[in-house]
Structure formats: C-alpha cells, structure tokens
Enzyme design. Structure first.
Site, short mmCIF file in Angstrom:
data_model
loop_
_atom_site.label_atom_id
_atom_site.label_comp_id
_atom_site.label_asym_id
_atom_site.label_seq_id
_atom_site.Cartn_x
_atom_site.Cartn_y
_atom_site.Cartn_z
N HIS A 127 25.45 38.37 34.64
CA HIS A 127 24.24 37.95 34.64
C HIS A 127 23.57 38.94 33.81
O HIS A 127 24.00 40.07 33.48
CB HIS A 127 23.95 38.29 36.23
CG HIS A 127 22.70 37.77 36.77
ND1 HIS A 127 21.49 38.67 36.46
CD2 HIS A 127 22.35 36.85 37.49
CE1 HIS A 127 20.50 38.06 37.18
NE2 HIS A 127 21.02 36.95 37.69
N ASP A 204 29.65 44.12 39.83
CA ASP A 204 28.51 43.32 40.40
C ASP A 204 28.95 42.62 41.22
O ASP A 204 29.43 41.37 41.18
CB ASP A 204 27.89 42.64 39.18
CG ASP A 204 26.48 41.65 39.55
OD1 ASP A 204 26.67 41.46 40.71
OD2 ASP A 204 26.33 41.04 38.65
N GLN A 207 27.37 38.04 44.22
CA GLN A 207 28.03 36.70 44.64
C GLN A 207 29.29 36.88 45.20
O GLN A 207 29.74 36.00 45.65
CB GLN A 207 28.17 35.92 43.14
CG GLN A 207 27.04 35.61 42.39
CD GLN A 207 25.85 34.70 43.37
OE1 GLN A 207 26.05 34.21 43.93
NE2 GLN A 207 24.79 34.75 42.71
N LYS A 230 21.16 37.51 49.05
CA LYS A 230 21.99 36.56 49.08
C LYS A 230 22.99 36.54 50.14
O LYS A 230 23.89 35.50 50.15
CB LYS A 230 22.70 36.79 47.72
CG LYS A 230 21.82 36.79 46.57
CD LYS A 230 22.50 36.63 45.21
CE LYS A 230 21.92 37.07 43.90
NZ LYS A 230 20.86 36.11 43.38
N CYS A 368 20.08 33.02 34.57
CA CYS A 368 20.15 34.35 34.17
C CYS A 368 21.37 34.52 33.48
O CYS A 368 22.18 35.59 33.79
CB CYS A 368 20.13 35.48 35.29
SG CYS A 368 18.19 35.15 36.12
#
Lengths: 410, 150
Positions: A127, A204, A207, A230, A368
C-alpha cells in the site's frame, strides 16, 4: 479451510445498525470492507458509555473519572496485547492508524538504524502507506529501496526476495495481506530469510488483523501495524506493536505532555514505552471502542471469520466466472476476502457507479496500490471486499449487478 | 435509474466507445498531461495553435466513460475556436457541472456539451468531466508540469 459456513450471518447483521438501510431504493450491499468496515452496536455503545460516564484525561488525575478513564484506556491496551499475542503489554503503542504506525517506525527507528547506502526491501504488493514513508526516509539518509516482484497469480516471488537480501538490507517492510489482491504473504518465511542477513521486519497488518488470528510472537517480526476502523473499531485509532528492546532504544516520535518524566529547560527524560510514544492526550475513547471491537470479533472467532470470507470469495469466483468479460486478479487459492477484477473494457468508475445505483458499495480505483496496478497493466480495478456480515445474497447481488452494468453500457 | 441515465446520456456512451480526435497530433505546438490521482486516469492533450486560433486538437490516454467522452466532445467543440473562446467555453462548462441541481443550463452557450449536465448530481465525477479541460487549459498556457485534478 472449512468448506462449511458456520457463522450466523443474519444475527451478525442485526448487530450492525448501518446495514439496515436502503440505498437508491435497494438493500445496502456493503462490499468496501477493505477500505473501512462497519461498527457493531457493541462498539457504538462502548463509545457512548465511555463519554457518558467515564471520560476525563488519563494518567494525571487524582479524581474518580480520571482513574476510570485511565483504567479503560490501559485496559484497552491489555485487550489489544492479548488479541495479537504480545507477551508484554508495554509493547503496544496506540497510534492513529497503520499509516501513523509506519511513519513512527520510519522516523523514530529508521533515522538512526538506516544510513547511507543501506537498503530497504519492499514488495510490489505494498500500500502507498508502506512505500512513501520509506521513500521519504531513503531520500533523507541516502538509502536505497528495492522491490520484490509478484508472479502472475499475485504471489511474492520468494526466490527473488531471497536474492535481493544483502548484508546492506536493514529492513524488510511487507504487507501481511495485500489490500489490492487479497494475497496472504508467508510472513514467517520472510522473517526467516531476513534474519539470515540481520534485517528487521515490519509487517503491515491493516488487512490481516481484521480477518486472521494473529500471533506476533509466532510471526517473530519486529514491528506490526494495524488500524481499528478496518476491524469494526472507530476511525483514528490503530496500533503499533514493536519489540520492547526496540521501543527502549528508539527516540520518541513526538514530544509533549504524557510522554515525559522530567522536563528541564534544555532537556527532558521520557517515560518507559509505550507511553514514550504517546505524546499529548491520547485517543482514549477510540481505544476503548477498539477494545470493544476486538471483544466482539474474538467472541465470534477470527478463524471462523476468515473461513467465512474465504468461502464467500470462492463462491463469488464461481458465480462470476460466467459473466462475460469478468477477470479476477490475484491468487486462485489461499487468499483473504478481497476480490479485485476487471469487467471487459469497462472502466471501474463506471462499473462502481452503476453498482451504486443498485445499492452496492464497491471500491473503484488504484486502491493506494499504484505500483501494483502498473505491474498488472491496468490503471484501476473494481474491488469487492467481504467481511463477517456479508453473505451469499450479497455475492448474488454483486453478480446480478455486474450483468446489469454490462447491459447498461451495451 | 433516471439520475444514472442523465449522467450517462447516449451521446456520452457513444463518444466513450468511439472517441473523436483520439490520436497523436503531428505539428502540435502545445501539449499537456493531466492526471486524476483519485482513479489513476491520465490524459494528454495536443493542440496546434496558429494566430491565437486552435487549428487542430487531439488527445490520448485512459479513463472512465465520462472523462473519455468529455475529452472527445471537448476536442470537437474547440477546434476552430480562438484560445479566448475555448477558455470561455471551459468556464461555462465548469460552471454547469458544478452548479446546483435546479440551476438553469445555458444550453445555447454550451451546445453539445450540455449532455454533461447530469454530472452535477454526482460531485465525485466532476473531476472526470473536467480533467481534459484542465489539461487543455494547461496546454494553452504552456505549463510544462503535468497537472492533476487535486
């Protein structure tokens, strides 16, 4: 993976007030969860309860409300630590979101750990928030960025990753789950490879945290970042987990109240982590809301949520296969609940606009992920992303919608 | 569906499928690149200006139906106009797509471009409709930097 859906989706949907609405005269079909999920009543009530009964500033009041607010805020930290398998609650830093977490690491750790000629290894699945902070750092210190490519299914080319690791590699920064393709990356393997050259690993998890059971100790990475919004929590709250020894040695990210021990005119001493990294009045209420979201998801079970999404994507791929011009990006198996696709030569904006007219919310654009889009040879894709409150009716609505899109532009 | 049909009028769909003046332009003495960071859409506008008049114009790039059709209809509309007339038309076009939904449309002043009146009901699509125009404006001003809709 379980073949059977065993979530009571109807009951779950009743927990989410926002889903009980119509858009353009149709039942809302919310398939933009990778951008931001919705909140269950339990989270909204926790926020309300906190503001109605317990709010005051934390860590500084003698009075009853301040101690309640402090308990709530630090209790939220404990909930997060349990959720991600952090042994030490002091390793959990509250931030605004994944983006701030990565910027914190780039600034507080990168500024002394990465120097001229050093290398930072990223991947084409990142991202922008896991690319741009490293570009800024690299430019500042004269470091070099390298990128691991993907194969045609959207999986990282692991043999290339191994080859790109050198004794100058200081950091591997990689997404756990791709927001553009849903690819689940083999973080354990990546950490093992990075260790061989002595590189640190930042993951990261924006998600991943909403969709997979997490255990940062088992992953053995050095930094793990994710966002509350999220995963059914409020916006504006997120988490950076980092190894204690790193949090001890790193400089503060921002200076201000709450993070100090003693302030003199020309110098200060700082609190121990995590408070060293939380200058100013923190986002107390949203941390409390995030803890409520974690409790909610944990009650249902992250493994069941992940299996449910996996089943929905498989069903969607099967149903959509017969739609003319439909082509999905990303791996056929072993992916999270993200479905990026193209529909003939129709532009994703136009697809999303017509779907919106039927009450269906999807994302259209580059997500993104501009380097990834370039690699796929497209400027944009349409993306449907699923969560625990989506069901087969939503997939059916999407597929009917896509046929209507084709009809509309024919 | 009525708002949606207003947005995607038949002329727009037709122009997006077969855009006019969609090519490189030999002898172009003005050009600019435009970019919409929201969706990654990109357009390049080429212009031949002689004695203050747009003798020829073309565009290339990728984009949604609205942005492609807008670029196509724009090139058809401004060919033969003076630079000042083209800028004035841009002003009228921008005013239409950003106007209140009950505001009068200047159909006479806009000609064929009035088919984009439905865009004003969809504020996120205004950038799609105006990207080519902003790019033409930059080309005429001969600004070297690529322009964006942000």
């Amino acid at each position: 993976m379980r073949g059977k859906v065993n979530l009571d989706v109807a009951a779950i949907r009743r927990d989410f007030p926002i889903l009980a609405q119509e858009v353009k005269g149709n039942r809302l079909v919310y398939l933009d969860n990778a951008a931001s999920a919705q909140r269950p009543r339990a989270v909204l009530e926790a926020l309300n309860r906190y503001y109605e009964r317990d709010h005051a500033n934390v860590h500084r009041g003698i009075h009853e409300l301040s101690s309640r607010a402090t308990r709530a805020y630090e209790g939220a930290r404990e909930t997060v630590a349990r959720f991600i398998g952090a042994g030490d609650v002091g390793e959990v830093v509250f931030v605004r979101g994944t983006t701030e977490a990565i910027n914190l690491v780039a600034s507080a750790w990168g500024s002394y750990a990465i120097g001229e000629g050093d290398e930072i290894l990223l991947t084409l699945l990142e991202h922008h928030s896991n690319i741009v902070p490293w570009q800024l750092l690299a430019r500042r210190v004269g470091a070099q960025l390298k990128f691991v490519d993907i194969d045609d299914e959207g999986r990282l080319r692991m043999e290339q990753l191994e080859g790109l690791l050198t004794e100058r590699t200081r950091l591997v920064a990689v997404t756990h789950v791709s927001n553009g393709l849903g690819t689940i990356n083999p973080v354990g393997e990546i950490v093992t490879a990075a260790r061989r050259v002595g590189a640190r690993v930042l993951v990261d998890g924006a998600q991943a945290a909403p969709h997979l059971p997490l255990d940062v100790k088992a992953l053995d990475c050095d930094f793990y970042a994710f966002s509350g919004h999220k995963m059914c929590g409020p916006t504006g709250i997120g988490v950076l987990w980092a190894r204690r020894e790193l949090l001890e040695e790193m400089d503060p990210y921002q200076g201000g109240g709450e993070m100090i021990e003693l302030v003199e005119l020309d110098r200060s001493t700082y609190k121990a982590p995590p408070h060293k990294y939380e200058a100013g009045t923190p986002n107390i209420a949203d941390a409390v809301g995030l803890a409520a979201a974690i409790d909610y998801l944990t009650d249902i079970g992250l493994d069941r949520i992940g299996a449910h999404e996996h089943e929905l994507v498989a069903y969607a791929l099967e149903r959509a296969a017969s739609i003319p011009g439909f082509r999905a990006f990303g791996p056929g198996r072993g992916r999270a609940g993200v479905l990026s696709f193209e529909l003939g030569d129709l532009h994703p904006h136009d697809v999303a606009q017509v779907l919106n007219d039927r009450g269906i919310a999807v994302r259209a654009g580059h997500h993104c992920n501009q380097p990834l889009m370039r690699r796929l040879g497209v400027t944009a894709t349409t993306r449907a992303s699923f969560y625990l409150y989506n069901d087969r009716d939503d997939v059916d609505a999407l597929c009917d919608g896509l046929r209507a899109v084709i009809e509309f532009f024919s | 569906m009525s708002d949606l049909r207003e947005l995607y009028q038949q002329v727009i769909i037709e122009h997006s499928r077969s855009p006019r003046n969609f090519k490189d332009l030999e002898g172009a003495n003005h050009s600019a690149e435009g970019y919409n960071p929201l969706c990654g859409d990109q357009v390049t506008v080429f212009v031949v200006v002689e004695d203050g008049t747009i003798r020829d114009i073309s565009f290339k790039g990728s984009g949604c139906a609205i942005s492609k059709a807008s670029a196509s209809l724009m090139t058809a509309a401004v060919k033969g106009m003076t630079v000042a007339e083209a800028e004035e038309l841009f002003g009228r076009f921008r005013e239409m797509v950003t106007s209140e939904h009950d505001a009068e449309i200047d159909e006479e002043g806009l000609g064929k471009l009035a088919v984009f009146s439905g865009v004003r009901e969809f504020p996120v699509r205004v950038k799609c409709a105006t990207l080519a125009w902003h790019t033409l404006h930059a080309a005429l001003e001969k600004k070297g930097e690529p322009i964006t809709t942000e």
